[in-house]
Enzyme design. Sequence first.
Site, PDB file in Angstrom:
ATOM      1  N   LYS A  76       0.840  -1.206   0.000  1.00  0.00           N
ATOM      2  CA  LYS A  76       0.000   0.000   0.000  1.00  0.00           C
ATOM      3  C   LYS A  76       0.874   1.255   0.000  1.00  0.00           C
ATOM      4  O   LYS A  76       1.922   1.282   0.656  1.00  0.00           O
ATOM      5  CB  LYS A  76      -0.921  -0.018   1.229  1.00  0.00           C
ATOM      6  CG  LYS A  76      -1.912   1.143   1.305  1.00  0.00           C
ATOM      7  CD  LYS A  76      -2.836   0.989   2.515  1.00  0.00           C
ATOM      8  CE  LYS A  76      -3.842   2.129   2.617  1.00  0.00           C
ATOM      9  NZ  LYS A  76      -4.739   1.981   3.782  1.00  0.00           N
ATOM     10  N   SER A 151      -9.730   2.229   2.848  1.00  0.00           N
ATOM     11  CA  SER A 151      -8.816   2.995   2.022  1.00  0.00           C
ATOM     12  C   SER A 151      -7.810   2.153   1.243  1.00  0.00           C
ATOM     13  O   SER A 151      -7.229   2.641   0.281  1.00  0.00           O
ATOM     14  CB  SER A 151      -8.044   3.995   2.889  1.00  0.00           C
ATOM     15  OG  SER A 151      -7.184   3.298   3.778  1.00  0.00           O
ATOM     16  N   SER A 175     -10.118  -0.260   6.952  1.00  0.00           N
ATOM     17  CA  SER A 175      -9.486  -0.043   5.645  1.00  0.00           C
ATOM     18  C   SER A 175      -8.835  -1.269   5.015  1.00  0.00           C
ATOM     19  O   SER A 175      -8.418  -1.202   3.855  1.00  0.00           O
ATOM     20  CB  SER A 175      -8.437   1.075   5.736  1.00  0.00           C
ATOM     21  OG  SER A 175      -9.066   2.329   5.729  1.00  0.00           O
TER      22      SER A 175
END
Lengths: 489, 111
Positions: A76, A151, A175
Site C-alpha cells: 500500500k 482505504s 481499511s
Amino acid sequence: MTGSLRTISDRVRDGSSSAVAELDRCLERIARDDGPIGSFQCTGADAARERAEAVDRRIAAGEDMGPLAGVPIAIKDNIVSRGEPTTCGSRMLEDFHSPYDATVITKLIEAGAVPFGKTRCDEFAMGSGTEYCAFGPVHNPWDLDRVPGGSSGGSAAAVAAELCPASLGSDTGGSIRQPASLCGVVGIKPTYGRVSRYGLVSFGPSLDQIGPFARSVEDAALVLQAIAGEDIHDSTTIDSPAEDFTTSLHEPIEGLRIGLPSEYLDAHNDDAVNAMVHAAVETYRGLGAEIVDVTLPLTDVGIATYYVIGPAEASSNLARFDGIRYGRRVEPAAGEGLFELYARSRGEGFGPEVRRRIMLGTYVLSAGYYDAYYKRALQVRRLIRREFEDVFRRCDVLLGPTTPAPAFRIGSISDPLAMYLCDRYTVNANIAGICGISIPAGCTEVDGKPLPLGLQLQAPALGESTLLRAARMYEAATNHHEARPGSNA
Amino acid sequence: MSTPESAGDPAAQISLEQVRHVAELARLAMSDEELESCRGELASILRHIATIDAVDVDGVEPLAHAIDMSNRLSDDEPAESLSIDDVLANAPALEDRFIAVPKVLDPGADE
C-alpha cells in the site's frame, strides 16, 4: 492463475521457477490488466527486480527459505520503502522518497518475499472507496463502475484481479476488511500491536495496524506470520511469544462457540447481506459450532466515537506535514511569513477529506470542547472494549457482515457522514484493539453483475489463531474464495 | 465560546467564525467557500457524534490506548542512524546542509 503462496514458493525453491520469473509474471499482468482498474500507483519494477534477484541468489546459495520464497507482495502506498516513492495518495508527498524501509518490508525480504510497487489508497488512508486518491480512483474488478472499497482499495483490487498473489494494506477503522469484502478477497486486521507500524505513515496511531490481503485464509495467514512480532522501532508492538498461525490452520475447532450480535443483523443492511449472515450461521451450525446470541449495544455509537478519536489523532499527527523538512512547500508571498508557508502548503497539499478530518480533530481538541468530545469518546472507548471482553467470555469469535452493503458506484456517495457509516461494523475492532478478518461469502447480483459480500469474524486481542482457524472452517465448507471477477458472470 | 454541557450543543450552532478560527489553529489556508462548505459538513458530523451523549460514562476512566502498555526503554547503545544526505534529499529548500525557512524573527525588534 498465479496459484497459492505455497505453490509459488515450492516452484521457486525447486528451481522450476524463480523469484524473478514470478515477479515478471505479476508485472506482465499489471501491464495487461491494470489500466481500467488503476490499482497501482507505481510498480517499482527496478527495485523489485533487485530484491527478486537477491532471493534467487540466496536460494542458489542453498538457503532454506520458507513459504514466502519468491512471492511478490504489493505494498500500500502509505508504507515506506527505501529510495522509493510513498505518496499516501496525496499531493503533499508527491515527490517523497523514503530514506528507510518499514519494518514489514524488512521482514518480508527476510522471509524471501519480494515486496513491490505501491498500491493506490485514499489520501492518508482516509476514505472508504479509494475515490479520495489525488492521483485517480481505483475501480472494482467485479464492476469497473464501482469502488473497490477503501482505504486500501488498490491492494484489495490487485489481489482480486490476480495481478499479484498477496498485498499489504493498513486498517484504522476498516481499511483492510471493508475493501476485502467489496473485492471478494481475504483481509486481516491484526490485533493492535501485533505488527510493527514503523514505516507506516501514521493516521491514527492508537488505531492503525498493517495487515495482509490474499485469496485464501492460508495465504493471508502466511503473510501475517512473516510480518508479525515485536519491533524495537515501535514501542507499541506486543511483547508476546511468537505464535505459529499456520500449523493448526486446517484443523476445525471442536465446540467452536460463535457469537451472533443482534445489532449486526440491522434492518438497514442490504437484504443480501443479512441473507449471507444467516447462511453463514447455518454453515457453521452444520460444522458443529454452537451459535450464541449476544448483544453489543455500543455498535451503534462506534462511528461517533471513532470520528472523535480518529480525527483527533490525525489532526495532531499530520501536523508534521508543514512544508519544512519534507513534502510540498508553498513559499509565502512578500510580506508573509512562516504562518502563511504552513497554511498554504497544507491548504494546497491536502485534499478535501484530509482537511475535513484535520478540521474535525482540531475542533474536538480545542479549548472548551476537549471534555465534551475527546474525553467522552475515550470513556466510551473503554466501555466498547469492556463490551467485547464480556461477550468473549461466552463465545470464541463474533460473526457478522463486514459491510452493510456491497460495493457502491463511484461518485454515488457525496455526503461525508454517509461514507463514514460504511464502516459501522469495522471501527469498533480498532477502537478496542481486537483482531478481525473479512472472508469472501458469495455474491449478490446487482444490475446484472455479481458483487462480492464479505463475512467478518472478530476475536479477542491476540486471538488470531482461533480467528484464522474459524475462518478456514467456513472457507473449506463453502469455497466462496474461489470465485473470481468475470468467472461466474 | 461557552463550555458546552454536552457534545450536542455546539453542533447546530457552529459559526463561520469558529470554522475560520479552527482552520487557523490547524494551519490550513482555505477560501471562504471552502470554509462555508466545511461549516455545513462539520455541523452534520458533530450532530452524529452527539449520539455518544446518550452513553452513560459516569465514573468511567478514559482509555487512550486499547492495549494496556507503559513506556518501554531501549538499551542505551549506539546504532546506525539514517543518512543525512538521504534525509535532506526530501527537504523542499536547502542552503548548504541546512533546511531553509522564511525569516522567523523580526529584524527590527530589540534583542
